[in-house]
Write a protein that holds these residues in place. Sequence first.
Motif, PDB file in Angstrom:
ATOM      1  N   UNK A   1       0.842  -1.181   0.000  1.00 44.74           N
ATOM      2  CA  UNK A   1       0.000   0.000   0.000  1.00 44.74           C
ATOM      3  C   UNK A   1       0.888   1.245   0.000  1.00 44.74           C
ATOM      4  N   UNK A   2       0.572   2.216  -0.852  1.00 40.72           N
ATOM      5  CA  UNK A   2       1.391   3.416  -0.989  1.00 40.72           C
ATOM      6  C   UNK A   2       1.500   4.176   0.322  1.00 40.72           C
ATOM      7  N   UNK A   3       0.414   4.326   1.052  1.00 44.06           N
ATOM      8  CA  UNK A   3       0.439   5.060   2.325  1.00 44.06           C
ATOM      9  C   UNK A   3       1.357   4.351   3.320  1.00 44.06           C
ATOM     10  N   UNK A   4       1.234   3.041   3.418  1.00 42.97           N
ATOM     11  CA  UNK A   4       2.097   2.291   4.336  1.00 42.97           C
ATOM     12  C   UNK A   4       3.558   2.383   3.911  1.00 42.97           C
TER      13      UNK A   4
ATOM     14  N   UNK B   1       0.162   3.835  -7.917  1.00 46.70           N
ATOM     15  CA  UNK B   1      -0.930   4.806  -7.862  1.00 46.70           C
ATOM     16  C   UNK B   1      -0.718   5.863  -8.946  1.00 46.70           C
ATOM     17  N   UNK B   2      -1.709   6.701  -9.140  1.00 53.49           N
ATOM     18  CA  UNK B   2      -1.560   7.774 -10.118  1.00 53.49           C
ATOM     19  C   UNK B   2      -0.467   8.736  -9.658  1.00 53.49           C
ATOM     20  N   UNK B   3       0.116   9.437 -10.606  1.00 54.92           N
ATOM     21  CA  UNK B   3       1.173  10.394 -10.282  1.00 54.92           C
ATOM     22  C   UNK B   3       0.665  11.452  -9.316  1.00 54.92           C
ATOM     23  N   UNK B   4      -0.524  11.970  -9.559  1.00 55.25           N
ATOM     24  CA  UNK B   4      -1.094  13.012  -8.702  1.00 55.25           C
ATOM     25  C   UNK B   4      -1.271  12.478  -7.276  1.00 55.25           C
ATOM     26  N   UNK B   5      -1.839  11.298  -7.134  1.00 50.89           N
ATOM     27  CA  UNK B   5      -2.044  10.696  -5.819  1.00 50.89           C
ATOM     28  C   UNK B   5      -0.716  10.481  -5.113  1.00 50.89           C
ATOM     29  N   UNK B   6       0.245   9.930  -5.819  1.00 47.33           N
ATOM     30  CA  UNK B   6       1.555   9.658  -5.247  1.00 47.33           C
ATOM     31  C   UNK B   6       2.198  10.938  -4.732  1.00 47.33           C
ATOM     32  N   UNK B   7       2.217  11.984  -5.562  1.00 51.31           N
ATOM     33  CA  UNK B   7       2.858  13.227  -5.162  1.00 51.31           C
ATOM     34  C   UNK B   7       2.108  13.928  -4.034  1.00 51.31           C
ATOM     35  N   UNK B   8       0.798  13.873  -4.052  1.00 55.06           N
ATOM     36  CA  UNK B   8       0.010  14.498  -2.976  1.00 55.06           C
ATOM     37  C   UNK B   8       0.254  13.795  -1.647  1.00 55.06           C
ATOM     38  N   UNK B   9       0.256  12.473  -1.644  1.00 56.12           N
ATOM     39  CA  UNK B   9       0.538  11.725  -0.418  1.00 56.12           C
ATOM     40  C   UNK B   9       1.964  11.974   0.056  1.00 56.12           C
ATOM     41  N   UNK B  10       2.894  11.929  -0.871  1.00 54.07           N
ATOM     42  CA  UNK B  10       4.299  12.192  -0.562  1.00 54.07           C
ATOM     43  C   UNK B  10       4.448  13.562   0.087  1.00 54.07           C
ATOM     44  N   UNK B  11       3.843  14.576  -0.501  1.00 52.64           N
ATOM     45  CA  UNK B  11       3.957  15.928   0.034  1.00 52.64           C
ATOM     46  C   UNK B  11       3.261  16.058   1.388  1.00 52.64           C
ATOM     47  N   UNK B  12       2.079  15.489   1.519  1.00 55.57           N
ATOM     48  CA  UNK B  12       1.350  15.646   2.782  1.00 55.57           C
ATOM     49  C   UNK B  12       2.079  14.977   3.947  1.00 55.57           C
ATOM     50  N   UNK B  13       2.727  13.850   3.708  1.00 55.58           N
ATOM     51  CA  UNK B  13       3.434  13.155   4.778  1.00 55.58           C
ATOM     52  C   UNK B  13       4.779  13.792   5.126  1.00 55.58           C
ATOM     53  N   UNK B  14       5.411  14.432   4.144  1.00 60.21           N
ATOM     54  CA  UNK B  14       6.750  14.979   4.357  1.00 60.21           C
ATOM     55  C   UNK B  14       6.810  16.493   4.166  1.00 60.21           C
TER      56      UNK B  14
END
Length: 95
Positions: A2-5, A68-81
Amino acid sequence: MNLIKELESKKLSDILTKELTRREVEILSLYASGSTFKEISKILTISVRTAQNHINNIFSKIDLEKTASRKTTLCLFYSLFRKEITQMGGFKNAK
C-alpha cells in the motif's frame, strides 16, 4: 504494498534519489494543494510546460512503487513529508 504504508515506513531521505530544488518544492506544494499547471504557471510566471517538467523531475526523484496515479503519489508524498520538504527552501507557509 500500500502506498500510504510504504510512505509511512520510510524517511524522506529514503525516498528521494536526489534533493529537490527550491523551485521543485514550490511547484510541488502548489500542485499538491490542488493547483493546475496553468494556475502554477501564472503564480510563478513560468510556462505550463516548465511546470509540467518540474513535476516530471520530482516524480523521477522519488523512489516509490509507481502503482498509484502520479497526482495521488505526489500528494501523499507531500502531505506526509511537508515539513521536511519545505525546509529544503520552498514555501515556508505551504499548506
